[in-house]
Design an enzyme around this catalytic site. Structure first.
Site, short mmCIF file in Angstrom:
data_model
loop_
_atom_site.label_atom_id
_atom_site.label_comp_id
_atom_site.label_asym_id
_atom_site.label_seq_id
_atom_site.Cartn_x
_atom_site.Cartn_y
_atom_site.Cartn_z
N CYS A 229 0.92 -1.12 0.11
CA CYS A 229 -0.07 0.02 0.25
C CYS A 229 0.94 1.30 -0.02
CB CYS A 229 -0.93 0.03 1.16
SG CYS A 229 -2.15 1.32 1.35
N ASP B 5 0.19 3.73 1.84
CA ASP B 5 0.17 4.36 3.13
C ASP B 5 1.80 4.79 3.60
OD1 ASP B 5 0.01 4.62 5.79
OD2 ASP B 5 -1.83 4.03 5.67
N ARG C 70 2.88 4.96 6.27
CA ARG C 70 3.02 4.32 7.70
C ARG C 70 3.55 3.07 7.28
NH1 ARG C 70 -2.61 5.13 10.24
NH2 ARG C 70 -2.90 4.50 8.16
N HIS D 1 -2.29 -3.97 5.03
CA HIS D 1 -1.81 -3.52 6.21
C HIS D 1 -3.36 -3.40 7.11
CE1 HIS D 1 -2.71 0.94 6.07
NE2 HIS D 1 -2.17 0.33 4.67
N CYS E 187 -6.00 -0.02 6.79
CA CYS E 187 -5.82 0.44 5.66
C CYS E 187 -7.12 1.54 5.17
CB CYS E 187 -5.64 -0.63 4.57
SG CYS E 187 -5.58 0.09 3.26
CO CO Z 1 -3.58 1.28 2.96
#
Ligand code: CO
Length: 214
Positions: free
Chosen positions: A42, A44, A46, A98, A101
């Site tokens: 992803c 993301d 993080r 994750h 998400c």
């Molecule tokens: Co995500």
């Protein structure tokens, strides 16, 4: 250079740090890359792919998009897979989702976010495919977590059905697919045990992985 000076300062320190350990690090790496892994994860912020598995530059090829989706018409993702498998010769493809998400949660709740809703339609397809299983989970957080896992499982299956991976397996190339999920809360990975080195293992692993929870 006036813009974002702190990032340039960070970069200078990072390069210096690597050179301190090995003065020829960048020189050596500039001649070739031979990563052992392809990571599909992803976007993301993080979930820092290379960092969270402790790999150095040169060791992992990376493709990231919102909600780590693998779509058979996505020329971008397919090109990454093809280049990684056929040119770089990676031995492992890891699809890593994750928990928590945002893309998966938006798909689950039907939240309208704009253009990206069309991309997240692929995650809604996963929801529809597993509707009875998901509806059987009363706890909303657990349902979202399970969807994050199911989304990884479906995307591993999609990777295994690309012409690139099918052809690699057909010619006997050593290539293993993995489905993992990462926890934002403790920084740890979990193996979803959908590990496949052949079409047979992919189908068997997929069937086992989509069973309702024990
Ligand atoms: Co995500």
């Amino acid at each position: 250079m006036k813009s974002l000076p702190h990032l340039f300062e960070n970069n200078r320190r990072w390069a210096e740090g690597l050179r301190a350990e090995n003065p020829a690090f960048f020189e050596e790496l500039s001649h070739q890359q031979a990563p052992g892994y392809l990571w599909i994860g992803c976007s993301d912020s993080r979930v820092p792919a290379t960092q969270l598995v402790g790999l150095a530059p040169g060791e992992m090829f990376v493709h990231r998009n919102v909600a780590n989706v693998v779509v058979h018409t996505d020329l971008n993702c397919l090109s990454v897979v093809q280049y990684a498998v056929e040119v770089l010769g990676v031995r492992h493809i890891i699809v890593c989702g994750h928990y928590g998400c945002g893309g998966v949660q938006a798909a689950l709740r039907g939240t309208r976010l704009g253009l990206i809703d069309n991309w997240l339609r692929h995650v809604q397809d996963v929801i529809q495919r597993h509707a009875p299983l998901l509806e059987g989970i009363a706890d909303e957080a657990r349902r979202s977590d399970r969807l994050c896992e199911l989304n990884v499982i479906e995307q591993v299956f999609n990777v295994g059905q690309t012409t690139v991976v099918e052809s690699a397996w057909a010619r006997g190339q050593e290539l293993t697919l993995h489905g993992w999920v990462y926890s934002l809360e403790n920084g740890l990975l979990r193996d979803l045990r959908l590990t496949a080195s052949s079409t047979r293992e992919l189908y068997d692993g997929y069937r086992a992985a989509i069973q309702p929870e024990r």
